[in-house]
Design an enzyme around this catalytic site. Structure first.
Site: not given
Length: 795
Positions: A354-355, A493, A613-614
């Protein structure tokens, strides 16, 4: 340190692979890591060349399971060049007394320069200077120049230059138990003069790959090499070229290489093209001149200057360089997406994730044709996404979390935990929110460009099929009188399920549910924006019925969003999870970015805890302004308190490990709107992610392209507050005074604009032309900007 160069002094074997990744040279068609030309893949060095879209699939038996992985292929190594004196040992820096060693990446010209001086075991002193680039104007061309200067000796200097097809994919240690030999040798032969041709093909996808290399040796007194001989060793082919030199003389080897694959357009056959074009190339300096001009044109489009902040500006330019070396106008001619780790290594196997969500905002306003091409990569794989949804019992398009050559799901089934040494199930394919990101990208491209032709032929169809999938995935909960979405993973994630059902997904992920509502609204809006005839044909072709559109409207008004303690819950049941003893884990492990791996090694499970995680919920504040988000919540019937945003930021920031380089980008963004004084801290953290290898070894496996692009986008869309919305260019600045003054250029609806931002005002100047005026807005003030004029807004 120059704002236009990345410099290293001294030879540091432990840092070599990191330097190789950061010193990669590329042109959007291919890229080559900054490995030393004399180096082979070993524990210190890793030469690697990767071409956009060249994948191959292999199977491996792991832990009693057969796994299949598709990888971006490490192509034959075109770099090999070394030399020796009087039949002595071939040069390596490890076997010499290094007196001087410098290496720098010239950012303005995308030129890697290496300079070293050494004393060999015979006491002879020699200087070597090397330059290399991957040509931005002629993407099939690479060039390497090596100059050897004899200081205090005379003798026979012999170069060895070749092409090495005996390579594999072995850069990432976690993957080394997996099959990695992706190339078969087809043929290797000599070309007229001192040229050679190497033909290979990928083992499964059967993509032909051809490289031709030519060598020219010149002494500074005008002489050429007086002897050469062919050298072959299996998949290695090249020449030895010798010349006599005296003390004080220098000898230069120019090596030019052509690269073609079976995925190229307008060619007869890769080997024919590689051999045909090699003798047409000019000398190194002539090639460098046209390469430099192509980069000058790119830098004009991507002009950015941060006044009196030379270190930050240098890293920003490095990030822009690597973005354009991965995706450039050359990529627009290919069927390729945005590889998450660039063309710089083998992490994530070169897959497209998805970057692009973090990359396209830079491209939309500078190279919109490139964004359009990269979105076409998704549209070409729409049939595969439709089939994936059907196989799971849904209508619409279910795009894969990881994509490669043909658009099937490429997420691995098992992954290795380096902490425990165990292969464990990988549930990341449940990150269906990738489709929502694609929908967001389609709409934002349209907003930035007004490209109705794209919307008509590609964008509207993708938006509708993505909306259709999420509408089908949502179910009506009678007890709540709301719609719910079950069994997914969010951007966090870490959470693949609940403690009693890990891997089964979570219910009502807030990010997913809210973005689903936005996507349903945009799909309906895109449909209405189409010309009547086109809309009618699309509705018939997709069998889009009024009751389906009504369901979209119902869901967009009745989607469930969980809350706890006055903040949106990451997902339903998040508040029931245990709190982690953060202090204890930091004392025990120090670095807890990958807390999931730490807990698994302890036979525990990250699904048990309120950790991230983010950014997950906070991604909503990244994608939408406070006004846009408030409008979505109002539509759903929710009325969050005025302090919800800062409270939400504080709540999740305290529970995030920042195990992804994207975390600093998103947190800098949201802090600019809630705790402005802390935003520069995370901005600097984002800038440092790759140059300091903040994750302790991952950058060597490939740069983090989204974090690089996102760090630049922080200046453009977050701190300067630039948005493209409702046919207007909108500014809502949160400019940190500590950053001084920013200047940058964009292209908006065919208007070249020069923008200057500081803590006091925003100036927007339009280039001359015959375009229609565009509407510019800033915090309630609106102005029409005509070609050749300037508007000013106070901050």
């Amino acid at each position: 340190m120059s704002e236009w160069s990345l410099r290293y002094t001294g030879y540091a074997p432990a840092e070599e692979r990191l330097r190789e990744a950061l010193c990669t040279v590329g042109n959007g068609y291919l890229a080559t890591r900054g490995a030393a030309p004399e180096a082979a893949a070993d524990g210190t060095h890793y030469p690697g060349t990767y071409a956009a879209g060249v994948y191959n699939r292999l199977r491996t038996d792991v832990a009693g399971t057969t796994v299949e992985n598709e990888c971006l292929v490490n192509l034959p190594n075109w770099l090999p060049v070394t030399f020796r004196i009087d039949d002595g040992p071939w040069f390596t820096p490890d076997s010499m007394e290094l007196l001087e060693y410098r290496q720098y990446l010239d950012l303005r010209r995308a030129l890697l320069v290496r300079h070293l001086r050494f004393r060999d075991p015979a006491g002879r002193t020699t200087t070597v200077t090397q330059r290399r680039f991957a040509h931005m104007r002629f993407p099939h061309v690479c060039a390497l120049e090596t100059t050897v200067a004899a200081h205090d000796w005379s003798g026979r200097l012999e170069f060895r230059s070749g092409l090495d097809g005996g390579v594999d994919n072995s850069l990432v240690e976690r993957y080394r138990d997996l099959a990695g030999r992706h190339l078969d040798l087809v043929a290797a032969r000599e070309l007229p003069g001192t040229g050679v041709l190497l033909e290979t093909a990928t083992t499964q996808s059967r993509i032909p790959v051809a490289m031709a290399a030519g060598n020219t040796v010149r002494v500074d007194d005008g002489r050429d090499a007086d002897a050469h001989r062919l050298v072959t060793d299996g998949p290695w082919i090249g020449h030895d070229l010798a010349v006599d030199v005296t003390a004080g003389q220098s000898v230069t080897l120019e090596k030019t290489v052509t690269v073609y694959t079976g995925r190229d357009r307008a060619i007869s056959e890769p080997a024919v093209e590689a051999a045909r074009w090699l003798p047409r190339l000019g000398p190194f300096d002539t090639l460098l001149e046209s390469h430099t001009l192509a980069w000058a044109h790119l830098w004009d489009r991507f002009h950015l200057d941060l006044e009196n902040r030379p270190e930050e500006l240098r890293v920003i330019r490095l990030h822009l360089l690597h973005l354009l070396q991965t995706v450039s106008p050359n990529t627009a001619e290919l069927d390729a997406g945005v590889p998450a780790r660039g063309l710089h290594g083998e992490a994530y196997r070169g897959h497209v994730l998805w970057d692009e969500l973090f990359v396209f905002p830079l491209l939309n306003l500078r190279l919109p044709a490139l964004t359009r091409s990269l979105l076409r990569y998704r549209h070409r794989r729409l049939p595969e996404a439709l089939q994936a949804a059907r196989e799971h019992g849904y209508r619409g398009a279910m795009f894969p979390w990881q994509s490669g050559s043909d658009g099937r799901e490429e997420s691995q089934r098992l992954h290795l935990n380096p902490h425990s040494g165990r292969w464990i199930p990988d549930p990341t394919r449940r990150q269906h929110h990738i489709g929502l990101a694609i929908a967001h990208n389609c709409w934002q491209y349209y907003q930035a460009t007004g490209d109705r032709e794209f919307l008509t032929h590609h964008g509207a169809e993708m938006l509708i099929e993505i909306a259709r999938f999420w509408s089908d995935l949502a179910t009506y909960d009678r007890a709540r009188d709301r719609y719910v979405i079950r069994g997914v993973m969010g951007p966090d994630e870490f959470h693949s399920g609940y403690p009693d059902a890990p891997g089964a997904g979570v219910d009502n992920n807030t990010y997913t549910n809210v973005l689903t509502v936005w996507t349903l609204l945009r799909a309906a809006e895109a449909l209405e924006a189409l010309p009547d005839r086109v809309r009618s044909e699309l509705v018939q072709r997709l069998d889009l019925r009024p009751e389906e559109l009504q369901r979209w409207d119902d869901i967009s008004r009745g989607m469930f969003v969980p809350f706890h303690d006055g903040v949106p819950s990451q997902f339903e049941g998040y508040a029931d999870l245990a709190e982690l003893d953060w202090a204890a884990y930091r004392r025990r492990y120090g670095d807890i970015q990958r807390l999931d791996r730490i807990l698994e090694a302890e036979n525990d499970d990250v699904n048990r805890y309120r950790v991230a995680k983010q950014a997950d919920v906070l991604m909503l504040f990244y994608l939408f302004s406070a006004d846009e988000l408030a409008g979505l919540f109002r539509r759903l019937g929710y009325r969050p308190a005025p302090d919800t945003i800062p409270r939400t930021v504080d709540y999740y920031l305290a529970r995030t490990t920042h195990g992804s380089t994207l975390s600093a980008v998103v947190h800098a963004w949201v802090l600019a709107r809630s705790h402005r004084d802390r935003a520069p801290e995370f901005f600097r953290h984002a800038l440092a992610s790759d140059v300091t290898d903040i994750q302790g070894g991952t950058t060597a496996e490939g740069i983090h392209l989204a974090a690089m692009a996102g760090s630049v986008d922080l200046l453009q869309r977050c701190f300067a507050g630039l948005q493209t919305r409702d046919g207007r260019l909108v500014f809502n600045p949160y400019w940190p005074a500590s950053l001084g003054t920013l200047e940058f250029t964009v292209l908006y609806h065919e208007h070249p604009l020069h923008i200057r931002v500081n803590g006091r005002r925003i100036d927007v100047a339009a280039g001359t032309g015959s375009q229609r005026p565009v509407e510019i807005a800033c915090r309630g003030e609106t102005a029409l900007l005509d070609p050749g004029s300037t508007v000013h807004f106070p901050c």
